[in-house]
Design an enzyme around this catalytic site. Structure first.
Site, mmCIF file in Angstrom:
data_model
loop_
_atom_site.group_PDB
_atom_site.id
_atom_site.type_symbol
_atom_site.label_atom_id
_atom_site.label_comp_id
_atom_site.label_asym_id
_atom_site.label_seq_id
_atom_site.Cartn_x
_atom_site.Cartn_y
_atom_site.Cartn_z
ATOM 1 N N LYS A 26 45.554 32.081 39.064
ATOM 2 C CA LYS A 26 44.976 32.105 37.886
ATOM 3 C C LYS A 26 45.474 31.095 36.863
ATOM 4 C CE LYS A 26 42.319 33.256 34.267
ATOM 5 N NZ LYS A 26 40.904 32.894 34.304
ATOM 6 N N CYS A 30 38.401 23.770 31.703
ATOM 7 C CA CYS A 30 38.061 25.268 31.273
ATOM 8 C C CYS A 30 36.907 25.116 30.298
ATOM 9 C CB CYS A 30 39.067 25.884 30.986
ATOM 10 S SG CYS A 30 38.320 27.712 30.761
HETATM 11 C C1 LIG Z 1 35.799 34.957 36.892
HETATM 12 C C2 LIG Z 1 35.992 33.639 37.254
HETATM 13 C C3 LIG Z 1 37.579 32.953 36.705
HETATM 14 C C4 LIG Z 1 37.757 31.559 36.682
HETATM 15 N N1 LIG Z 1 38.894 31.311 36.205
HETATM 16 C C5 LIG Z 1 39.455 30.090 36.355
HETATM 17 C C6 LIG Z 1 40.622 29.523 35.726
HETATM 18 O O1 LIG Z 1 41.430 30.433 35.330
HETATM 19 N N2 LIG Z 1 41.104 28.365 35.981
HETATM 20 C C7 LIG Z 1 40.185 27.380 36.634
HETATM 21 O O2 LIG Z 1 40.788 26.202 36.912
HETATM 22 N N3 LIG Z 1 39.294 27.740 37.201
HETATM 23 C C8 LIG Z 1 38.537 29.227 36.869
HETATM 24 N N4 LIG Z 1 37.450 29.356 37.554
HETATM 25 C C9 LIG Z 1 36.676 28.469 38.382
HETATM 26 C C10 LIG Z 1 36.954 28.523 39.709
HETATM 27 O O3 LIG Z 1 38.265 28.314 40.170
HETATM 28 C C11 LIG Z 1 35.982 27.464 40.533
HETATM 29 O O4 LIG Z 1 36.284 26.314 40.139
HETATM 30 C C12 LIG Z 1 34.363 27.903 40.068
HETATM 31 O O5 LIG Z 1 34.136 29.093 40.306
HETATM 32 C C13 LIG Z 1 33.258 27.116 41.353
HETATM 33 O O6 LIG Z 1 33.634 27.869 42.590
HETATM 34 P P1 LIG Z 1 32.788 28.920 43.269
HETATM 35 O O7 LIG Z 1 31.490 28.779 43.152
HETATM 36 O O8 LIG Z 1 33.386 28.869 44.635
HETATM 37 O O9 LIG Z 1 33.312 30.256 42.575
HETATM 38 C C14 LIG Z 1 37.257 30.866 37.468
HETATM 39 C C15 LIG Z 1 35.666 31.096 37.853
HETATM 40 C C16 LIG Z 1 35.465 32.569 37.845
HETATM 41 C C17 LIG Z 1 34.143 32.947 38.664
#
Ligand SMILES: Cc1cc2nc3c(=O)[nH]c(=O)nc-3n(C[C@H](O)[C@H](O)[C@H](O)COP(=O)(O)O)c2cc1C
Length: 304
Positions: free
Chosen positions: A46, A131
């Site tokens: 995270k 972010c």
């Molecule tokens: C609940 C949640 C929290 C996230 N927190 C972060 C974070 O703290 N830092 C970050 O770089 N990306 C964060 N992301 C983005 C994910 O790492 C990823 O880039 C994004 O969800 C796309 O991938 P996915 O479709 O497989 O979820 C978060 C995504 C979700 C769903």
């Protein structure tokens, strides 16, 4: 037939190309109750900031068609507790540990990365320039010159590979990708979430207290694939694909579009062991196709 799933990212060898995505598995503790994290190619933790953060008040996640919106607001334990507790926990696993770092200002990234430089098990850092849920979080991600300068500054204090994580919420992602490469990034990770909104029609209020959030999950996969492909054709450094990967077929699409490795995010909420299933599916696919190495797939999409 034995197949070789190992890949190299900026000189670091991963036993397989499947990682977890930042923010979707905390610091790995909960996943470790379900399986041995050593089976993962890597774990991306995270986002950490210099001081602990509570994040936004709930509701901060909501489901959407084929995806979810989140505005967690970078809730995290802060760099000190991260190093003493969370990194210490992850040290016992034979997996690559990628520490995702966020900040309101460049100096915050530099300060955190300088601390992590003294922690050899922080194998790489991933810079969350993207972010969408915190003030000023998008500034660096949207400016090629700021992104290049940021990577360059951070490279000065962190001796191991630096991955820049890019935002899709820009006009031309290849411009930012090129700038990060010029600044010395060892790899690029894309995509972070797309800014979105959902509204409850009874209360007429947005479904998230932050009003907007980041869209993730299968809904964003086509956008992510296209951006990975565009960036793959622009830079020489490895691209790590993220966005809606829930099964091995999704992962193969990303490799064909140019990803050297992939991260599983929202998919973990549905199936926490999705990365292990993807590894198994990938092995079978390669063996069925009589391919020896996963790297043979990279960028091999046959375009019309
Ligand atoms: C609940 C949640 C929290 C996230 N927190 C972060 C974070 O703290 N830092 C970050 O770089 N990306 C964060 N992301 C983005 C994910 O790492 C990823 O880039 C994004 O969800 C796309 O991938 P996915 O479709 O497989 O979820 C978060 C995504 C979700 C769903």
């Amino acid at each position: 037939m034995s197949v070789d799933l190992s890949v190299e990212i900026a000189g670091v060898r991963l036993s397989n190309p499947i990682l977890t995505a930042s923010g979707t598995c905390g610091y790995g503790e909960e996943l470790a109750e379900l399986y041995d994290l050593s089976h993962l190619g890597g774990i991306v933790t995270k986002s950490i900031t210099i001081s602990p953060r509570e994040g936004h008040p709930p509701p901060r996640t909501t489901e959407t068609s084929a995806g979810m919106l989140n505005a967690i607001g970078l809730a995290n334990v802060g760099v000190d507790r991260f190093i003493t507790e969370k990194l210490a926990f992850l040290e016992k696993f034979r997996t690559v540990v990628v520490v995702n770092v966020a900040g309101a200002k460049l100096q915050e990234y530099v300060d955190i990365c300088a601390r992590l430089a003294d922690c050899p098990r922080a194998d790489m850092v991933e810079l969350n320039f993207s972010c969408p849920n915190v003030e000023a979080g998008m500034e660096i991600a949207k400016s090629a010159s700021l992104a290049e300068a940021a990577v360059r500054e951070i490279k000065r204090v962190f001796p191991r590979p630096v991955i820049a994580k890019l935002s899709p919420n820009v006009t031309d992602i290849t411009e930012i990708a090129r700038a990060c490469e010029a600044g010395g990034a060892g790899a690029l990770a894309l995509i972070n979430t797309l800014v979105g909104m959902a509204v409850d029609i009874e209360s007429r209020r947005p479904r998230l207290t932050n009003n907007t959030g980041g869209l993730s999950g299968p809904a964003i996969k086509p956008v992510a694939l296209n951006m990975v492909h565009q960036v793959y054709n622009t830079v020489k450094i490895p691209v790590i694909g993220i966005g809606g990967i829930v099964n091995w077929q999704d992962a193969v699409e990303f490799f064909l579009c140019g990803a050297t490795a992939v991260q599983v995010g929202t998919g973990l909420f549905v199936e926490p062991d999705a990365p292990l299933k993807i590894v198994r599916g990938l092995k079978k696919y390669l063996s069925d196709k009589k391919l020896n190495r996963v790297t043979e797939l990279i960028g091999k999409v046959r375009k019309y």
